[in-house]
Design an enzyme around this catalytic site. Structure first.
Site, PDB file in Angstrom:
ATOM      1  N   THR A 162       0.845  -1.195   0.000  1.00 51.99           N
ATOM      2  CA  THR A 162       0.000   0.000   0.000  1.00 51.99           C
ATOM      3  C   THR A 162       0.885   1.251   0.000  1.00 51.99           C
ATOM      4  O   THR A 162       0.662   2.173  -0.796  1.00 51.99           O
ATOM      5  CB  THR A 162      -0.951  -0.006   1.208  1.00 51.99           C
ATOM      6  OG1 THR A 162      -1.785  -1.162   1.121  1.00 51.99           O
ATOM      7  CG2 THR A 162      -1.827   1.241   1.232  1.00 51.99           C
ATOM      8  N   HIS A 165       2.452   1.799  -3.437  1.00 50.30           N
ATOM      9  CA  HIS A 165       1.445   2.357  -4.338  1.00 50.30           C
ATOM     10  C   HIS A 165       1.214   3.845  -4.049  1.00 50.30           C
ATOM     11  O   HIS A 165       1.190   4.686  -4.961  1.00 50.30           O
ATOM     12  CB  HIS A 165       0.162   1.534  -4.160  1.00 50.30           C
ATOM     13  CG  HIS A 165      -1.037   2.001  -4.915  1.00 50.30           C
ATOM     14  ND1 HIS A 165      -1.565   1.300  -5.984  1.00 50.30           N
ATOM     15  CD2 HIS A 165      -1.858   3.081  -4.752  1.00 50.30           C
ATOM     16  CE1 HIS A 165      -2.628   1.943  -6.441  1.00 50.30           C
ATOM     17  NE2 HIS A 165      -2.838   3.018  -5.708  1.00 50.30           N
ATOM     18  N   GLU A 166       1.073   4.182  -2.763  1.00 51.55           N
ATOM     19  CA  GLU A 166       0.773   5.583  -2.407  1.00 51.55           C
ATOM     20  C   GLU A 166       1.934   6.509  -2.743  1.00 51.55           C
ATOM     21  O   GLU A 166       1.724   7.651  -3.174  1.00 51.55           O
ATOM     22  CB  GLU A 166       0.420   5.691  -0.920  1.00 51.55           C
ATOM     23  CG  GLU A 166      -0.802   4.894  -0.485  1.00 51.55           C
ATOM     24  CD  GLU A 166      -2.045   5.080  -1.338  1.00 51.55           C
ATOM     25  OE1 GLU A 166      -2.172   6.121  -2.001  1.00 51.55           O
ATOM     26  OE2 GLU A 166      -2.879   4.155  -1.347  1.00 51.55           O
ATOM     27  N   TRP A 177      -4.835   1.701 -14.962  1.00 50.85           N
ATOM     28  CA  TRP A 177      -5.967   1.551 -15.888  1.00 50.85           C
ATOM     29  C   TRP A 177      -6.517   2.899 -16.357  1.00 50.85           C
ATOM     30  O   TRP A 177      -7.493   2.966 -17.102  1.00 50.85           O
ATOM     31  CB  TRP A 177      -7.079   0.706 -15.245  1.00 50.85           C
ATOM     32  CG  TRP A 177      -7.739   1.360 -14.071  1.00 50.85           C
ATOM     33  CD1 TRP A 177      -8.862   2.141 -14.099  1.00 50.85           C
ATOM     34  CD2 TRP A 177      -7.328   1.321 -12.707  1.00 50.85           C
ATOM     35  NE1 TRP A 177      -9.153   2.587 -12.832  1.00 50.85           N
ATOM     36  CE2 TRP A 177      -8.225   2.098 -11.957  1.00 50.85           C
ATOM     37  CE3 TRP A 177      -6.260   0.695 -12.024  1.00 50.85           C
ATOM     38  CZ2 TRP A 177      -8.102   2.274 -10.570  1.00 50.85           C
ATOM     39  CZ3 TRP A 177      -6.144   0.874 -10.651  1.00 50.85           C
ATOM     40  CH2 TRP A 177      -7.053   1.655  -9.951  1.00 50.85           C
ATOM     41  N   ASP A 191      -2.572   6.563 -18.166  1.00 47.88           N
ATOM     42  CA  ASP A 191      -1.677   6.847 -17.042  1.00 47.88           C
ATOM     43  C   ASP A 191      -0.459   7.646 -17.506  1.00 47.88           C
ATOM     44  O   ASP A 191       0.480   7.840 -16.734  1.00 47.88           O
ATOM     45  CB  ASP A 191      -1.248   5.544 -16.356  1.00 47.88           C
ATOM     46  CG  ASP A 191      -0.416   4.658 -17.263  1.00 47.88           C
ATOM     47  OD1 ASP A 191      -0.248   4.993 -18.456  1.00 47.88           O
ATOM     48  OD2 ASP A 191       0.087   3.625 -16.781  1.00 47.88           O
TER      49      ASP A 191
HETATM   50  N1  ARG Z   1      -6.973   2.040  -2.692  1.00 45.76           N
HETATM   51  C1  ARG Z   1      -5.709   2.659  -2.477  1.00 45.76           C
HETATM   52  C2  ARG Z   1      -5.416   3.749  -3.536  1.00 45.76           C
HETATM   53  O1  ARG Z   1      -6.009   3.849  -4.576  1.00 45.76           O
HETATM   54  C3  ARG Z   1      -4.566   1.672  -2.268  1.00 45.76           C
HETATM   55  C4  ARG Z   1      -4.567   0.338  -2.925  1.00 45.76           C
HETATM   56  C5  ARG Z   1      -3.350  -0.465  -2.478  1.00 45.76           C
HETATM   57  N2  ARG Z   1      -3.331  -1.837  -2.899  1.00 45.76           N
HETATM   58  C6  ARG Z   1      -2.645  -2.816  -2.280  1.00 45.76           C
HETATM   59  N3  ARG Z   1      -2.617  -4.039  -2.766  1.00 45.76           N
HETATM   60  N4  ARG Z   1      -1.961  -2.612  -1.197  1.00 45.76           N
HETATM   61  O2  ARG Z   1      -4.559   4.586  -3.346  1.00 45.76           O
HETATM   62 ZN    ZN Z   2      -4.201   4.519  -5.851  1.00 44.54          ZN
HETATM   63 CA    CA Z   3      -8.930   2.336 -18.704  1.00 44.86          CA
END
Ligand code: ARG
Ligand code: ZN
Ligand code: CA
Length: 259
Positions: A162, A165-166, A177, A191
């Site tokens: 997480t 990603h952040e 996507w 993207d």
């Molecule tokens: N929903 C969050 C975002 O869009 C984080 C998603 C993180 N995914 C994970 N597998 N840890 O920022």
């Molecule tokens: Zn995200």
């Molecule tokens: Ca798309």
């Protein structure tokens, strides 16, 4: 730039129950994941399928807990705040970023990457600010259950991805996507990275095999990218163009952090 940059991090632990007051070891486990994922030394790097291996890239970015606080005093790079708030939610999510609303104030965002860890009672795993927003909100937040690889971390979000990603968002990366799920044509979003295939929607769980969308055959979606929505075990790469975009952000919009 061909060298490595190191970003100073301050972790604000905002806890209500003692269990939410995550240990220094758990914080270090998160920092370790970031240093693996952003240097492509993650143990699962070899899981990238052969058809995408050529674009999987080392971001050349490292992270370290701050050793100096804003007044230049010695610090662990960790703040701990006992809050009366039993749980944060999407609707109140920025409350964690201010002492006045039951959270912890950021350190100057031009010099530190602010990371908050707190208990979210809905399904929000984390959220981040993009460059250019208000300084008082800058940084990212991770739910206690999706933070680091031990302690309160809970499957399937217990590999520290997480935060990976952040930080991608914090360095201006857009979901792979193209964030057009709600639009009639789910292939029109982008993207802004040429080496990530056009992809219709986000991907959940731990998929396998080729998944074709938006005419992106023969290789299909790059759902193992950190900027998709799979479980932690299913994401293990940034692409070369994502790395270029993140480093451009560091050179232009977030230069102070490198000083
Ligand atoms: N929903 C969050 C975002 O869009 C984080 C998603 C993180 N995914 C994970 N597998 N840890 O920022
Ligand atoms: Zn995200
Ligand atoms: Ca798309």
């Amino acid at each position: 730039r061909t060298g490595i940059v190191r970003i100073p991090v301050v972790v604000h632990v905002v806890w209500n129950t003692a269990a939410q007051n995550v240990s220094d070891a758990q914080i270090q486990s998160q920092i370790d994941v970031l240093n693996a994922d952003f240097r492509r030394t993650n143990a699962d790097a070899a899981s990238v399928p052969a058809h995408f291996a050529g674009v999987a890239a080392d971001a050349r970015i490292e992270f370290a807990l701050a050793v100096r606080d804003p007044n230049c005093g010695a610090t662990t790079g960790i703040t701990r705040t006992n809050t009366a708030t039993t749980g944060f939610t999407r609707a109140t999510r920025n409350n964690v970023k201010s002492a006045a609303t039951g959270g912890a104030d950021p350190w100057p965002s031009d010099r530190y990457l602010n990371m908050w860890v707190a208990n979210f009672t809905d399904d929000l795993l984390g959220f981040a600010t993009f460059p250019g927003g208000p300084a008082a909100l800058d940084g990212f937040v991770v739910d206690t259950q999706a933070f680091g690889t031990m302690g309160t971390a809970a499957a399937p979000f217990n590999l520290g991805r997480t935060a990976t990603h952040e930080i991608g968002h914090w360095l201006n990366l857009i979901h792979i996507w193209g964030d057009d799920t709600a639009q009639p044509d789910q292939c029109s979003g982008t993207d802004m990275c040429a080496d990530t295939p056009n992809q219709a929607d986000e991907t959940y769980g731990n998929p396998a095999g080729i998944r074709i969308s938006c005419g992106n055959g023969p290789n299909g979606d790059m759902y193992m990218n950190y900027m998709d929505y799979t479980d932690d075990v299913g994401m293990f790469m940034f692409s070369q163009d994502q790395v270029t975009r993140m480093n451009a952000t560091l050179m232009v919009a977030r230069t102070g952090i490198l000083a």
